[in-house]
Write a protein that holds these residues in place. Structure first.
Motif, PDB file in Angstrom:
ATOM      1  N   ALA A 134      -6.775  11.852  -7.439  1.00 14.14           N
ATOM      2  CA  ALA A 134      -6.368  13.035  -7.000  1.00 14.14           C
ATOM      3  C   ALA A 134      -6.523  13.333  -5.686  1.00 14.14           C
ATOM      4  N   LYS A 135      -7.158  12.276  -4.781  1.00 12.01           N
ATOM      5  CA  LYS A 135      -7.004  12.679  -3.465  1.00 12.01           C
ATOM      6  C   LYS A 135      -5.700  12.040  -3.046  1.00 12.01           C
ATOM      7  N   ILE A 136      -5.332  10.916  -3.614  1.00 14.15           N
ATOM      8  CA  ILE A 136      -3.882  10.238  -3.226  1.00 14.15           C
ATOM      9  C   ILE A 136      -2.794  11.174  -3.783  1.00 14.15           C
ATOM     10  N   ALA A 137      -2.996  11.593  -4.998  1.00 12.62           N
ATOM     11  CA  ALA A 137      -2.049  12.457  -5.783  1.00 12.62           C
ATOM     12  C   ALA A 137      -1.676  13.614  -4.808  1.00 12.62           C
ATOM     13  N   PHE A 138      -2.671  14.326  -4.057  1.00 13.81           N
ATOM     14  CA  PHE A 138      -2.640  15.626  -3.655  1.00 13.81           C
ATOM     15  C   PHE A 138      -2.283  15.376  -2.312  1.00 13.81           C
ATOM     16  N   GLY A 139      -2.036  14.338  -1.669  1.00 13.48           N
ATOM     17  CA  GLY A 139      -1.541  13.766  -0.385  1.00 13.48           C
ATOM     18  C   GLY A 139      -2.753  13.290   0.680  1.00 13.48           C
ATOM     19  N   GLY A 140      -3.963  13.464   0.182  1.00 17.81           N
ATOM     20  CA  GLY A 140      -4.867  12.967   1.186  1.00 17.81           C
ATOM     21  C   GLY A 140      -4.993  11.485   1.567  1.00 17.81           C
TER      22      GLY A 140
ATOM     23  N   VAL B  10       2.484   1.919  -3.390  1.00 17.71           N
ATOM     24  CA  VAL B  10       1.582   2.382  -4.346  1.00 17.71           C
ATOM     25  C   VAL B  10       1.037   3.755  -4.382  1.00 17.71           C
ATOM     26  N   VAL B  11       0.613   3.995  -3.104  1.00 23.25           N
ATOM     27  CA  VAL B  11       0.495   5.382  -2.865  1.00 23.25           C
ATOM     28  C   VAL B  11       1.545   6.640  -3.118  1.00 23.25           C
ATOM     29  N   ALA B  12       2.610   6.163  -2.787  1.00 30.48           N
ATOM     30  CA  ALA B  12       3.907   6.975  -2.795  1.00 30.48           C
ATOM     31  C   ALA B  12       3.959   7.361  -4.470  1.00 30.48           C
ATOM     32  N   TRP B  13       3.841   6.151  -5.209  1.00 29.93           N
ATOM     33  CA  TRP B  13       3.951   6.157  -6.541  1.00 29.93           C
ATOM     34  C   TRP B  13       2.874   7.063  -7.293  1.00 29.93           C
ATOM     35  N   ILE B  14       1.606   6.859  -6.708  1.00 34.03           N
ATOM     36  CA  ILE B  14       0.719   7.451  -7.415  1.00 34.03           C
ATOM     37  C   ILE B  14       0.720   9.037  -7.182  1.00 34.03           C
ATOM     38  N   GLY B  15       1.364   9.294  -5.909  1.00 32.25           N
ATOM     39  CA  GLY B  15       1.645  10.739  -5.639  1.00 32.25           C
ATOM     40  C   GLY B  15       2.562  11.550  -6.716  1.00 32.25           C
ATOM     41  N   SER B  16       3.135  10.954  -7.347  1.00 32.94           N
ATOM     42  CA  SER B  16       3.967  11.776  -8.456  1.00 32.94           C
ATOM     43  C   SER B  16       3.190  11.972  -9.560  1.00 32.94           C
ATOM     44  N   PRO B  17       3.327  13.419 -10.132  1.00 31.89           N
ATOM     45  CA  PRO B  17       2.434  13.837 -11.239  1.00 31.89           C
ATOM     46  C   PRO B  17       2.723  12.927 -12.641  1.00 31.89           C
ATOM     47  N   LEU B  18       3.769  12.473 -12.690  1.00 34.84           N
ATOM     48  CA  LEU B  18       4.374  11.469 -13.922  1.00 34.84           C
ATOM     49  C   LEU B  18       3.260  10.509 -13.978  1.00 34.84           C
ATOM     50  N   VAL B  19       2.844  10.098 -12.764  1.00 37.65           N
ATOM     51  CA  VAL B  19       2.069   8.843 -12.588  1.00 37.65           C
ATOM     52  C   VAL B  19       0.533   8.974 -12.589  1.00 37.65           C
ATOM     53  N   ALA B  20       0.072  10.267 -11.711  1.00 41.69           N
ATOM     54  CA  ALA B  20      -1.215  10.561 -11.649  1.00 41.69           C
ATOM     55  C   ALA B  20      -1.838  11.106 -12.766  1.00 41.69           C
ATOM     56  N   VAL B  21      -1.241  11.891 -13.614  1.00 43.12           N
ATOM     57  CA  VAL B  21      -1.802  12.329 -14.898  1.00 43.12           C
ATOM     58  C   VAL B  21      -2.250  11.044 -15.859  1.00 43.12           C
ATOM     59  N   PRO B  22      -1.066  10.288 -16.208  1.00 47.43           N
ATOM     60  CA  PRO B  22      -1.519   9.188 -17.249  1.00 47.43           C
ATOM     61  C   PRO B  22      -2.473   8.106 -16.431  1.00 47.43           C
ATOM     62  N   LEU B  23      -2.557   8.117 -15.038  1.00 41.77           N
ATOM     63  CA  LEU B  23      -3.641   7.111 -14.625  1.00 41.77           C
ATOM     64  C   LEU B  23      -4.840   7.853 -14.692  1.00 41.77           C
ATOM     65  N   MET B  24      -4.987   9.074 -14.619  1.00 42.46           N
ATOM     66  CA  MET B  24      -6.144   9.861 -14.817  1.00 42.46           C
ATOM     67  C   MET B  24      -6.724   9.664 -16.464  1.00 42.46           C
ATOM     68  N   LEU B  25      -5.549   9.874 -17.175  1.00 38.83           N
ATOM     69  CA  LEU B  25      -6.065   9.840 -18.560  1.00 38.83           C
ATOM     70  C   LEU B  25      -6.603   8.462 -19.093  1.00 38.83           C
ATOM     71  N   MET B  26      -6.116   7.582 -18.196  1.00 38.63           N
ATOM     72  CA  MET B  26      -6.305   5.901 -18.897  1.00 38.63           C
ATOM     73  C   MET B  26      -7.873   5.778 -18.036  1.00 38.63           C
ATOM     74  N   THR B  27      -8.138   6.292 -16.808  1.00 37.42           N
ATOM     75  CA  THR B  27      -9.317   6.171 -16.543  1.00 37.42           C
ATOM     76  C   THR B  27     -10.594   6.861 -17.239  1.00 37.42           C
ATOM     77  N   VAL B  28     -10.192   7.916 -17.845  1.00 38.43           N
ATOM     78  CA  VAL B  28     -11.168   8.641 -18.776  1.00 38.43           C
ATOM     79  C   VAL B  28     -11.245   8.035 -19.997  1.00 38.43           C
ATOM     80  N   SER B  29     -10.229   7.296 -20.474  1.00 43.06           N
ATOM     81  CA  SER B  29     -10.150   6.503 -21.813  1.00 43.06           C
ATOM     82  C   SER B  29     -10.966   5.398 -21.613  1.00 43.06           C
TER      83      SER B  29
ATOM     84  N   HIS C 179       0.600  -1.383  -0.124  1.00 43.97           N
ATOM     85  CA  HIS C 179      -0.016  -0.019  -0.094  1.00 43.97           C
ATOM     86  C   HIS C 179       0.834   1.393  -0.040  1.00 43.97           C
ATOM     87  N   ALA C 180       1.717   1.220   0.781  1.00 38.35           N
ATOM     88  CA  ALA C 180       2.772   2.640   1.199  1.00 38.35           C
ATOM     89  C   ALA C 180       3.494   2.660  -0.338  1.00 38.35           C
TER      90      ALA C 180
END
Length: 110
Positions: free
Chosen positions: A101-107, A36-55, A33-34
């Motif tokens: 977004a919540k994970i990426a912004f540290g929530g 993956v959460v740290a990994w998602i916190g990177s903008p270079l990961v969060a943005v492609p994850l969001m793009l993949m979600t929308v797609s 968990h820790a």
């Protein structure tokens, strides 16, 4: 033609983004968990994850719309199911985007 083209473009995008996700998971090493959460916190990961979600949700909606239009013959039922599909696709995508977004912004993830 536009619907067909959108399906093909989202499919191509999904292939690229899902391959990126799988390769990223393999390179991550640990999937605890820790990490993956740290990994998602990177903008270079969060943005492609969001793009993949929308797609993915857009592609899901396009494909199921075609199936519904082909197999539901009564117009009232077809319209009702298409409305449900749209609510599901938009709601599912919104929930996933909010979670990323919540994970990426540290929530804290709940």
């Amino acid at each position: 033609v536009q619907h067909w083209l959108q399906q093909r473009l989202t499919a191509a995008g999904n292939v690229v983004l899902v391959l990126w996700l799988l390769i990223s998971f393999l390179r991550l090493g640990s999937l605890d968990h820790a990490t993956v959460v740290a990994w998602i916190g990177s903008p270079l990961v969060a943005v492609p994850l969001m793009l993949m979600t929308v797609s993915l949700f857009w592609h899901l909606r396009l494909g199921l719309q075609v199936m519904i239009e082909d197999y539901f013959h009564e117009e009232a039922n077809k319209l009702f199911v298409l409305v449900l599909l749209n609510f599901y696709a938009v709601g599912g995508a919104a929930l996933a985007l909010f979670s990323i977004a919540k994970i990426a912004f540290g929530g804290a993830a709940a």
